[in-house]
Design an enzyme around this catalytic site. Structure first.
Site, PDB file in Angstrom:
ATOM      1  N   CYS A  88      97.200  59.827  12.242  1.00 34.10           N
ATOM      2  CA  CYS A  88      96.499  58.767  11.731  1.00 34.10           C
ATOM      3  C   CYS A  88      96.970  57.562  12.607  1.00 34.10           C
ATOM      4  CB  CYS A  88      96.594  58.399  10.256  1.00 34.10           C
ATOM      5  SG  CYS A  88      95.879  59.739   9.322  1.00 34.10           S
ATOM      6  N   ASP A  89      96.053  56.742  12.932  1.00 36.22           N
ATOM      7  CA  ASP A  89      96.198  55.322  13.592  1.00 36.22           C
ATOM      8  C   ASP A  89      95.650  54.333  12.694  1.00 36.22           C
ATOM      9  OD1 ASP A  89      96.735  53.034  15.156  1.00 36.22           O
ATOM     10  OD2 ASP A  89      96.017  54.353  17.082  1.00 36.22           O
TER      11      ASP A  89
END
Length: 110
Positions: A88-89
């Site tokens: 995830c970013d």
């Protein structure tokens, strides 16, 4: 958190020091030659595995390389297998942001 350290590939110096890493299954061992690292979101289908049309894999690889923050000399062809790692970013997009590292699998002969 499992793949959080792959974010280091945003830094070209990190890539220069770590152009490959090891990957093992129950039956085989591989060297992974990293060819792309990039930020994206789930609108880009980076986990594509079905390339039915002639040239679609090459087109996919071209788009991946354009997104990449690192430049490599790794050559990838339609005959290669690739490994995709993502995490995830939330800095890019809280719900849809992803950071992706992709590499070519090179089987190690033991």
């Amino acid at each position: 958190s499992m793949f959080a350290s792959i974010n280091n590939y945003l830094n070209p110096d990190f890539y220069k020091e770590h152009p490959t890493f090891e990957y093992e299954t129950e039956t085989k061992s591989y060297t992974v030659e990293v060819f792309a690292a990039y930020e994206t979101n789930t609108d880009f289908y980076y986990i594509e595995t079905n390339f039915q049309e002639p040239g679609s894999f090459t087109t996919y690889l071209d788009s991946v390389k354009l997104k990449s923050t690192i430049t490599t000399n790794v050559e990838v062809s339609k005959n290669d297998q690739i490994l995709t790692l993502s995490t995830c970013d939330s800095g890019l997009d809280y719900g849809k942001g992803r950071f992706v590292v992709q590499g070519k699998l090179v089987e190690k002969i033991l």
